[in-house]
Design an enzyme around this catalytic site. Structure first.
Site, PDB file in Angstrom:
ATOM      1  N   ASP A  99       0.845  -1.192   0.000  1.00 51.73           N
ATOM      2  CA  ASP A  99       0.000   0.000   0.000  1.00 51.73           C
ATOM      3  C   ASP A  99       0.885   1.249   0.000  1.00 51.73           C
ATOM      4  O   ASP A  99       1.878   1.324   0.727  1.00 51.73           O
ATOM      5  CB  ASP A  99      -0.928   0.002   1.223  1.00 51.73           C
ATOM      6  CG  ASP A  99      -2.067   0.991   1.075  1.00 51.73           C
ATOM      7  OD1 ASP A  99      -3.226   0.544   0.953  1.00 51.73           O
ATOM      8  OD2 ASP A  99      -1.803   2.217   1.074  1.00 51.73           O
ATOM      9  N   HIS A 149     -10.406  -5.026  -3.163  1.00 51.61           N
ATOM     10  CA  HIS A 149      -9.053  -5.284  -2.639  1.00 51.61           C
ATOM     11  C   HIS A 149      -9.133  -5.734  -1.196  1.00 51.61           C
ATOM     12  O   HIS A 149      -9.966  -5.252  -0.431  1.00 51.61           O
ATOM     13  CB  HIS A 149      -8.164  -4.039  -2.773  1.00 51.61           C
ATOM     14  CG  HIS A 149      -8.786  -2.778  -2.273  1.00 51.61           C
ATOM     15  ND1 HIS A 149      -9.715  -2.067  -3.021  1.00 51.61           N
ATOM     16  CD2 HIS A 149      -8.648  -2.107  -1.115  1.00 51.61           C
ATOM     17  CE1 HIS A 149     -10.101  -1.006  -2.338  1.00 51.61           C
ATOM     18  NE2 HIS A 149      -9.475  -1.007  -1.165  1.00 51.61           N
TER      19      HIS A 149
HETATM   20  P1  AMP Z   1      -9.797   1.645   0.386  1.00 41.07           P
HETATM   21  O1  AMP Z   1     -10.039   2.790   1.320  1.00 41.07           O
HETATM   22  O2  AMP Z   1     -10.162   0.313   1.022  1.00 41.07           O
HETATM   23  O3  AMP Z   1     -10.423   1.845  -0.971  1.00 41.07           O
HETATM   24  O4  AMP Z   1      -8.231   1.570   0.212  1.00 41.07           O
HETATM   25  C1  AMP Z   1      -7.540   1.953  -0.921  1.00 41.07           C
HETATM   26  C2  AMP Z   1      -6.083   1.810  -0.598  1.00 41.07           C
HETATM   27  O5  AMP Z   1      -5.346   1.928  -1.807  1.00 41.07           O
HETATM   28  C3  AMP Z   1      -5.552   2.882   0.371  1.00 41.07           C
HETATM   29  O6  AMP Z   1      -4.999   2.252   1.517  1.00 41.07           O
HETATM   30  C4  AMP Z   1      -4.484   3.602  -0.475  1.00 41.07           C
HETATM   31  O7  AMP Z   1      -3.362   4.017   0.284  1.00 41.07           O
HETATM   32  C5  AMP Z   1      -4.137   2.549  -1.515  1.00 41.07           C
HETATM   33  N1  AMP Z   1      -3.586   3.078  -2.767  1.00 41.07           N
HETATM   34  C6  AMP Z   1      -4.102   4.047  -3.555  1.00 41.07           C
HETATM   35  N2  AMP Z   1      -3.346   4.234  -4.646  1.00 41.07           N
HETATM   36  C7  AMP Z   1      -2.318   3.353  -4.559  1.00 41.07           C
HETATM   37  C8  AMP Z   1      -1.180   3.081  -5.377  1.00 41.07           C
HETATM   38  N3  AMP Z   1      -0.955   3.736  -6.528  1.00 41.07           N
HETATM   39  N4  AMP Z   1      -0.324   2.111  -4.984  1.00 41.07           N
HETATM   40  C9  AMP Z   1      -0.541   1.455  -3.829  1.00 41.07           C
HETATM   41  N5  AMP Z   1      -1.595   1.672  -3.012  1.00 41.07           N
HETATM   42  C10 AMP Z   1      -2.471   2.610  -3.361  1.00 41.07           C
END
Ligand code: AMP
Ligand code: ZN
Length: 113
Positions: A29, A99
Protein backbone atom coordinates in the site's frame (compact mmCIF):
# COMPACT_ATOMS: atom_id res chain seq x y z
CA UNK A 1 -9.98 5.34 -18.55
CA UNK A 2 -9.25 2.16 -16.61
CA UNK A 3 -9.36 2.29 -12.82
CA UNK A 4 -6.13 2.87 -10.90
CA UNK A 5 -5.80 -0.76 -9.79
CA UNK A 6 -6.42 -2.01 -13.36
CA UNK A 7 -3.60 0.34 -14.40
CA UNK A 8 -1.35 -1.18 -11.72
CA UNK A 9 -2.25 -4.66 -13.07
CA UNK A 10 -1.34 -3.47 -16.58
CA UNK A 11 1.98 -2.06 -15.25
CA UNK A 12 1.00 1.46 -16.33
CA UNK A 13 1.57 2.67 -12.75
CA UNK A 14 4.66 1.40 -10.91
CA UNK A 15 4.12 -0.32 -7.54
CA UNK A 16 6.00 -2.60 -5.23
CA UNK A 17 4.51 -5.92 -6.34
CA UNK A 18 5.07 -8.74 -3.82
CA UNK A 19 3.08 -11.48 -5.57
CA UNK A 20 1.55 -12.07 -8.97
CA UNK A 21 -0.09 -14.96 -10.78
CA UNK A 22 -2.61 -15.21 -13.62
CA UNK A 23 -5.56 -14.18 -11.42
CA UNK A 24 -4.14 -12.09 -8.56
CA UNK A 25 -1.67 -9.27 -7.86
CA UNK A 26 -0.45 -8.18 -4.40
CA UNK A 27 1.47 -4.98 -3.77
CA UNK A 28 2.50 -2.70 -0.93
CA UNK A 29 0.00 0.00 0.00
CA UNK A 30 1.34 3.44 -0.94
CA UNK A 31 0.15 4.90 2.39
CA UNK A 32 0.77 2.09 4.86
CA UNK A 33 -1.17 2.24 8.14
CA UNK A 34 1.16 -0.30 9.77
CA UNK A 35 4.62 -1.78 9.24
CA UNK A 36 3.12 -4.38 6.90
CA UNK A 37 0.28 -3.19 4.66
CA UNK A 38 -0.32 -5.13 1.48
CA UNK A 39 -3.25 -5.03 -0.93
CA UNK A 40 -4.36 -8.23 -2.65
CA UNK A 41 -6.48 -7.68 -5.75
CA UNK A 42 -7.97 -9.82 -8.52
CA UNK A 43 -6.88 -9.04 -12.09
CA UNK A 44 -10.56 -9.18 -13.02
CA UNK A 45 -12.18 -5.81 -12.33
CA UNK A 46 -14.87 -6.29 -9.69
CA UNK A 47 -16.07 -3.10 -8.01
CA UNK A 48 -16.58 -4.37 -4.46
CA UNK A 49 -17.72 -7.25 -2.28
CA UNK A 50 -21.25 -6.07 -3.07
CA UNK A 51 -20.70 -6.88 -6.77
CA UNK A 52 -19.36 -10.41 -6.26
CA UNK A 53 -21.06 -13.25 -8.10
CA UNK A 54 -21.18 -16.86 -6.96
CA UNK A 55 -18.73 -17.61 -9.79
CA UNK A 56 -16.16 -15.40 -7.95
CA UNK A 57 -16.12 -17.59 -4.83
CA UNK A 58 -12.93 -19.44 -5.84
CA UNK A 59 -11.21 -16.16 -6.71
CA UNK A 60 -12.02 -14.58 -3.33
CA UNK A 61 -10.87 -17.75 -1.60
CA UNK A 62 -7.58 -17.51 -3.50
CA UNK A 63 -7.12 -13.89 -2.38
CA UNK A 64 -7.56 -14.88 1.27
CA UNK A 65 -5.27 -17.87 0.80
CA UNK A 66 -2.61 -15.57 -0.70
CA UNK A 67 -2.96 -13.21 2.28
CA UNK A 68 -2.16 -16.19 4.52
CA UNK A 69 0.93 -17.06 2.43
CA UNK A 70 2.10 -13.41 2.33
CA UNK A 71 1.67 -13.13 6.12
CA UNK A 72 4.15 -16.03 6.38
CA UNK A 73 6.49 -14.45 3.81
CA UNK A 74 6.48 -11.14 5.73
CA UNK A 75 6.94 -12.88 9.07
CA UNK A 76 3.68 -11.77 10.70
CA UNK A 77 1.85 -15.10 10.74
CA UNK A 78 2.79 -15.78 14.36
CA UNK A 79 2.22 -12.25 15.69
CA UNK A 80 -1.11 -11.84 13.85
CA UNK A 81 -2.73 -9.43 11.45
CA UNK A 82 -6.00 -8.02 10.17
CA UNK A 83 -7.66 -8.81 6.83
CA UNK A 84 -10.09 -6.15 5.67
CA UNK A 85 -12.42 -5.53 2.75
CA UNK A 86 -13.79 -1.99 2.81
CA UNK A 87 -17.10 -1.95 0.95
CA UNK A 88 -18.96 1.07 -0.34
CA UNK A 89 -19.35 4.57 1.08
CA UNK A 90 -20.03 3.71 4.72
CA UNK A 91 -17.32 1.04 4.61
CA UNK A 92 -14.75 3.68 3.60
CA UNK A 93 -13.95 2.16 0.20
CA UNK A 94 -12.06 4.72 -1.92
CA UNK A 95 -10.78 2.60 -4.83
CA UNK A 96 -13.62 0.89 -6.67
CA UNK A 97 -11.70 -2.27 -7.54
CA UNK A 98 -12.13 -4.91 -4.86
CA UNK A 99 -9.05 -5.28 -2.64
CA UNK A 100 -8.13 -7.15 0.49
CA UNK A 101 -5.98 -5.26 3.02
CA UNK A 102 -3.37 -7.36 4.86
CA UNK A 103 -2.25 -5.27 7.84
CA UNK A 104 0.19 -6.22 10.58
CA UNK A 105 3.76 -6.09 11.85
CA UNK A 106 2.77 -4.24 15.01
CA UNK A 107 0.06 -4.32 17.67
CA UNK A 108 -3.11 -3.01 16.05
CA UNK A 109 -6.07 -1.28 17.68
CA UNK A 110 -8.62 -3.54 19.28
CA UNK A 111 -11.80 -4.11 17.35
CA UNK A 112 -14.05 -2.19 16.63
CA UNK A 113 -12.11 0.42 14.68
P1 AMP B 1 -9.80 1.64 0.39
O1 AMP B 1 -10.04 2.79 1.32
O2 AMP B 1 -10.16 0.31 1.02
O3 AMP B 1 -10.42 1.85 -0.97
O4 AMP B 1 -8.23 1.57 0.21
C1 AMP B 1 -7.54 1.95 -0.92
C2 AMP B 1 -6.08 1.81 -0.60
O5 AMP B 1 -5.35 1.93 -1.81
C3 AMP B 1 -5.55 2.88 0.37
O6 AMP B 1 -5.00 2.25 1.52
C4 AMP B 1 -4.48 3.60 -0.47
O7 AMP B 1 -3.36 4.02 0.28
C5 AMP B 1 -4.14 2.55 -1.52
N1 AMP B 1 -3.59 3.08 -2.77
C6 AMP B 1 -4.10 4.05 -3.55
N2 AMP B 1 -3.35 4.23 -4.65
C7 AMP B 1 -2.32 3.35 -4.56
C8 AMP B 1 -1.18 3.08 -5.38
N3 AMP B 1 -0.96 3.74 -6.53
N4 AMP B 1 -0.32 2.11 -4.98
C9 AMP B 1 -0.54 1.45 -3.83
N5 AMP B 1 -1.59 1.67 -3.01
C10 AMP B 1 -2.47 2.61 -3.36
ZN1 ZN C 1 -10.07 -2.03 -11.92
Amino acid sequence: MACIFCRIINKEIPTDIVYEDKEIVAFKDIHPVAKVHILIIPKKHIESVAKLKSSDIMLIGKMIWQAKILAEKFGINKTGYKLLFNCGKDGGQVIKHIHLHLIGGQKLKNWPI
